[in-house]
Design a protein around this motif. Structure first.
Motif, PDB file in Angstrom:
ATOM      1  N   GLY A   1      20.348  24.400  20.166  1.00  0.00           N
ATOM      2  CA  GLY A   1      20.242  23.691  18.890  1.00  0.00           C
ATOM      3  C   GLY A   1      18.831  23.206  18.646  1.00  0.00           C
ATOM      4  O   GLY A   1      17.866  23.670  19.273  1.00  0.00           O
ATOM      5  N   SER A   2      18.674  22.267  17.735  1.00  0.00           N
ATOM      6  CA  SER A   2      17.356  21.743  17.379  1.00  0.00           C
ATOM      7  C   SER A   2      17.423  20.234  17.196  1.00  0.00           C
ATOM      8  O   SER A   2      18.505  19.666  17.010  1.00  0.00           O
ATOM      9  N   ASN A   3      16.260  19.605  17.254  1.00  0.00           N
ATOM     10  CA  ASN A   3      16.169  18.153  17.093  1.00  0.00           C
ATOM     11  C   ASN A   3      14.784  17.820  16.562  1.00  0.00           C
ATOM     12  O   ASN A   3      13.820  18.567  16.792  1.00  0.00           O
ATOM     13  N   SER A   4      14.664  16.720  15.834  1.00  0.00           N
ATOM     14  CA  SER A   4      13.366  16.316  15.290  1.00  0.00           C
ATOM     15  C   SER A   4      13.260  14.796  15.310  1.00  0.00           C
ATOM     16  O   SER A   4      14.259  14.089  15.230  1.00  0.00           O
ATOM     17  N   LYS A   5      12.032  14.316  15.417  1.00  0.00           N
ATOM     18  CA  LYS A   5      11.745  12.892  15.395  1.00  0.00           C
ATOM     19  C   LYS A   5      10.436  12.682  14.638  1.00  0.00           C
ATOM     20  O   LYS A   5       9.601  13.583  14.528  1.00  0.00           O
ATOM     21  N   SER A   6      10.233  11.442  14.118  1.00  0.00           N
ATOM     22  CA  SER A   6       9.040  11.132  13.334  1.00  0.00           C
ATOM     23  C   SER A   6       8.422   9.821  13.796  1.00  0.00           C
ATOM     24  O   SER A   6       9.103   8.958  14.353  1.00  0.00           O
ATOM     25  N   ALA A   7       7.138   9.685  13.555  1.00  0.00           N
ATOM     26  CA  ALA A   7       6.404   8.446  13.813  1.00  0.00           C
ATOM     27  C   ALA A   7       5.489   8.188  12.624  1.00  0.00           C
ATOM     28  O   ALA A   7       4.898   9.129  12.076  1.00  0.00           O
ATOM     29  N   THR A   8       5.364   6.925  12.220  1.00  0.00           N
ATOM     30  CA  THR A   8       4.569   6.569  11.037  1.00  0.00           C
ATOM     31  C   THR A   8       3.351   5.748  11.431  1.00  0.00           C
ATOM     32  O   THR A   8       3.462   4.809  12.228  1.00  0.00           O
ATOM     33  N   LEU A   9       2.211   6.113  10.874  1.00  0.00           N
ATOM     34  CA  LEU A   9       0.961   5.383  11.072  1.00  0.00           C
ATOM     35  C   LEU A   9       0.590   4.709   9.760  1.00  0.00           C
ATOM     36  O   LEU A   9       0.433   5.369   8.739  1.00  0.00           O
ATOM     37  N   THR A  10       0.438   3.385   9.802  1.00  0.00           N
ATOM     38  CA  THR A  10       0.057   2.623   8.613  1.00  0.00           C
ATOM     39  C   THR A  10      -1.457   2.474   8.577  1.00  0.00           C
ATOM     40  O   THR A  10      -2.075   2.061   9.561  1.00  0.00           O
ATOM     41  N   VAL A  11      -2.059   2.821   7.444  1.00  0.00           N
ATOM     42  CA  VAL A  11      -3.509   2.727   7.272  1.00  0.00           C
ATOM     43  C   VAL A  11      -3.808   1.652   6.236  1.00  0.00           C
ATOM     44  O   VAL A  11      -3.353   1.740   5.090  1.00  0.00           O
ATOM     45  N   ASN A  12      -4.551   0.642   6.647  1.00  0.00           N
ATOM     46  CA  ASN A  12      -4.919  -0.461   5.762  1.00  0.00           C
ATOM     47  C   ASN A  12      -6.338  -0.265   5.234  1.00  0.00           C
ATOM     48  O   ASN A  12      -7.209   0.258   5.936  1.00  0.00           O
ATOM     49  N   ALA A  13      -6.560  -0.708   4.000  1.00  0.00           N
ATOM     50  CA  ALA A  13      -7.905  -0.639   3.420  1.00  0.00           C
ATOM     51  C   ALA A  13      -8.820  -1.596   4.170  1.00  0.00           C
ATOM     52  O   ALA A  13      -8.385  -2.665   4.619  1.00  0.00           O
ATOM     53  N   PRO A  14     -10.083  -1.233   4.347  1.00  0.00           N
ATOM     54  CA  PRO A  14     -10.995  -2.132   5.056  1.00  0.00           C
ATOM     55  C   PRO A  14     -11.194  -3.424   4.274  1.00  0.00           C
ATOM     56  O   PRO A  14     -11.099  -3.453   3.038  1.00  0.00           O
ATOM     57  N   ALA A  15     -11.458  -4.500   4.990  1.00  0.00           N
ATOM     58  CA  ALA A  15     -11.687  -5.790   4.339  1.00  0.00           C
ATOM     59  C   ALA A  15     -12.944  -5.716   3.468  1.00  0.00           C
ATOM     60  O   ALA A  15     -13.938  -5.072   3.826  1.00  0.00           O
ATOM     61  N   ALA A  16     -12.865  -6.336   2.309  1.00  0.00           N
ATOM     62  CA  ALA A  16     -14.029  -6.344   1.405  1.00  0.00           C
ATOM     63  C   ALA A  16     -15.181  -7.085   2.060  1.00  0.00           C
ATOM     64  O   ALA A  16     -15.004  -8.126   2.692  1.00  0.00           O
ATOM     65  N   THR A  17     -16.387  -6.536   1.914  1.00  0.00           N
ATOM     66  CA  THR A  17     -17.574  -7.145   2.516  1.00  0.00           C
ATOM     67  C   THR A  17     -18.369  -7.897   1.459  1.00  0.00           C
ATOM     68  O   THR A  17     -18.049  -7.873   0.265  1.00  0.00           O
ATOM     69  N   CYS A  18     -19.417  -8.548   1.913  1.00  0.00           N
ATOM     70  CA  CYS A  18     -20.289  -9.309   1.017  1.00  0.00           C
ATOM     71  C   CYS A  18     -20.839  -8.387  -0.071  1.00  0.00           C
ATOM     72  O   CYS A  18     -21.365  -7.317   0.203  1.00  0.00           O
ATOM     73  N   GLY A  19     -20.692  -8.814  -1.312  1.00  0.00           N
ATOM     74  CA  GLY A  19     -21.162  -8.016  -2.436  1.00  0.00           C
ATOM     75  C   GLY A  19     -20.080  -7.158  -3.054  1.00  0.00           C
ATOM     76  O   GLY A  19     -20.297  -6.617  -4.138  1.00  0.00           O
ATOM     77  N   GLN A  20     -18.890  -7.004  -2.371  1.00  0.00           N
ATOM     78  CA  GLN A  20     -17.777  -6.253  -2.934  1.00  0.00           C
ATOM     79  C   GLN A  20     -16.765  -7.206  -3.550  1.00  0.00           C
ATOM     80  O   GLN A  20     -16.674  -8.364  -3.131  1.00  0.00           O
ATOM     81  N   PRO A  21     -16.024  -6.747  -4.544  1.00  0.00           N
ATOM     82  CA  PRO A  21     -14.992  -7.612  -5.132  1.00  0.00           C
ATOM     83  C   PRO A  21     -14.035  -8.121  -4.068  1.00  0.00           C
ATOM     84  O   PRO A  21     -13.496  -7.341  -3.276  1.00  0.00           O
ATOM     85  N   GLY A  22     -13.858  -9.416  -4.025  1.00  0.00           N
ATOM     86  CA  GLY A  22     -12.974 -10.011  -3.028  1.00  0.00           C
ATOM     87  C   GLY A  22     -13.635 -10.289  -1.708  1.00  0.00           C
ATOM     88  O   GLY A  22     -12.998 -10.840  -0.794  1.00  0.00           O
ATOM     89  N   GLY A  23     -14.892  -9.888  -1.554  1.00  0.00           N
ATOM     90  CA  GLY A  23     -15.578 -10.091  -0.282  1.00  0.00           C
ATOM     91  C   GLY A  23     -16.159 -11.487  -0.152  1.00  0.00           C
ATOM     92  O   GLY A  23     -16.398 -12.183  -1.137  1.00  0.00           O
ATOM     93  N   THR A  24     -16.379 -11.898   1.084  1.00  0.00           N
ATOM     94  CA  THR A  24     -16.991 -13.198   1.386  1.00  0.00           C
ATOM     95  C   THR A  24     -18.270 -12.958   2.161  1.00  0.00           C
ATOM     96  O   THR A  24     -18.317 -12.107   3.073  1.00  0.00           O
ATOM     97  N   CYS A  25     -19.312 -13.714   1.817  1.00  0.00           N
ATOM     98  CA  CYS A  25     -20.606 -13.575   2.484  1.00  0.00           C
ATOM     99  C   CYS A  25     -20.760 -14.637   3.567  1.00  0.00           C
ATOM    100  O   CYS A  25     -20.294 -15.769   3.426  1.00  0.00           O
ATOM    101  N   HIS A  26     -21.434 -14.227   4.634  1.00  0.00           N
ATOM    102  CA  HIS A  26     -21.669 -15.129   5.764  1.00  0.00           C
ATOM    103  C   HIS A  26     -23.165 -15.180   6.047  1.00  0.00           C
ATOM    104  O   HIS A  26     -23.961 -14.456   5.433  1.00  0.00           O
TER     105      HIS A  26
END
Length: 303
Positions: A191-216
């Protein structure tokens, strides 16, 4: 004289017996004689007690067929198992209250496989496992995909977030730009069998000068010249904010360049004023609104 007479009588009797034997041979069917002959060869029988049950093993010397009769004295149920010496096939019948069930085939010895009901060889279907580590990453990073399949799969194929023919086990580095699901399907004769795995990809945090970014502080330091000037300024009395200050702004605000070294690459906690000393929103700077200039130079909040 008497001796001769006795001999003659004996010969007559012998001849009569021989004639009778020949007559019987002609008149009695051969099948009947065979039955008589088989009766002289009784079945081999062994009787034992196993787990409180009476077990009688009988072997037919003419056919080699083996019969095992098991009787449970508690329930009165009898099970009869017969083994064919030629094929090795066994059948089992249950006898309850004089009623015999239909014959049921049982395990038959086979070569190169695991026996199952009916005497055929069965191979279990592959068992597939797949995982991704870590299960969540930031875009631009990578993760490791690992998989394996047991029970000797004849083929494995990938789908969804990856593709192609795969080995029964392995690892791979993956770096998708968005969340992805990886599916592995394996098969064999069972017979046959199958399985799956999911990888979640998050957007990088906004940096200084980008919308939503914080400067340090690290985003300010190193930008210390009039051509590349950044500063954290309490410019309008509303708290510190980060600005990328243009050379044109510096020349209009600070003709003598005396404040450049105080601003560029540093945190300037005093209020930034225009050349007339005013820092209100309605003030003008080089013919433009002061607040508009500062908004154009704004990088983001400072922390």
């Amino acid at each position: 004289m008497k001796l001769k007479k006795a001999v003659s009588i004996s010969l007559i009797v012998s001849s009569a017996i021989l004639a009778l034997i020949l007559l019987i041979g002609l008149l009695v069917p051969a099948s009947f004689l065979n039955k008589i002959g088989r009766k002289t060869k009784p079945d081999t029988q062994i009787e034992t007690i196993v787990d409180g049950k009476k077990v009688v093993e009988t072997v037919n010397p003419a056919t080699g067929e083996k019969t095992v009769t098991t009787t449970d004295p508690t329930t009165g149920q009898t099970t009869v198992t017969t083994t064919n010496p030629t094929t090795g096939q066994t059948t089992t019948q249950a006898v309850t209250n004089g009623q015999t069930s239909a014959s049921q085939p049982t395990n038959t010895p086979t070569t190169g496989g695991t026996s199952n009901t009916g005497g055929t060889s069965a191979t279990p279907a592959p068992v597939v496992t797949i995982s991704v580590s870590p299960s969540s990453i930031t875009s631009g990073s990578s993760a490791t995909l690992g998989w394996s399949a047991t029970n000797s799969p004849t083929s494995c194929s990938a789908s969804n977030g990856w593709s192609g023919t795969k080995a029964a086990s392995g690892t791979a580095s993956v770096n998708p730009t968005s969340s992805a699901t990886y599916t592995l399907s394996c098969s064999n004769s069972g017979g046959s069998n199958s399985k799956s795995a999911t990888l979640t990809v998050n957007a990088p945090a906004a940096t200084c000068g980008q919308p939503g970014g914080t400067c340090h502080l690290s985003d300010i330091q190193g930008h210390s010249s009039s051509g590349d000037c950044r500063s954290a300024i309490n410019s309008t009395g509303g708290g510190l904010a980060a600005y990328s200050i243009s050379s044109s702004f510096l020349s209009l605000h600070n003709p003598k360049k005396s404040i450049t070294s105080l601003l560029c690459g540093n945190v300037y906690s005093s209020n930034l004023r225009n050349k007339t000393g005013d820092h209100s929103n309605g003030s003008t700077l080089g013919g433009g609104n002061y607040a508009t200039w500062m908004n154009n130079l704004y990088l983001g909040p400072y922390n």
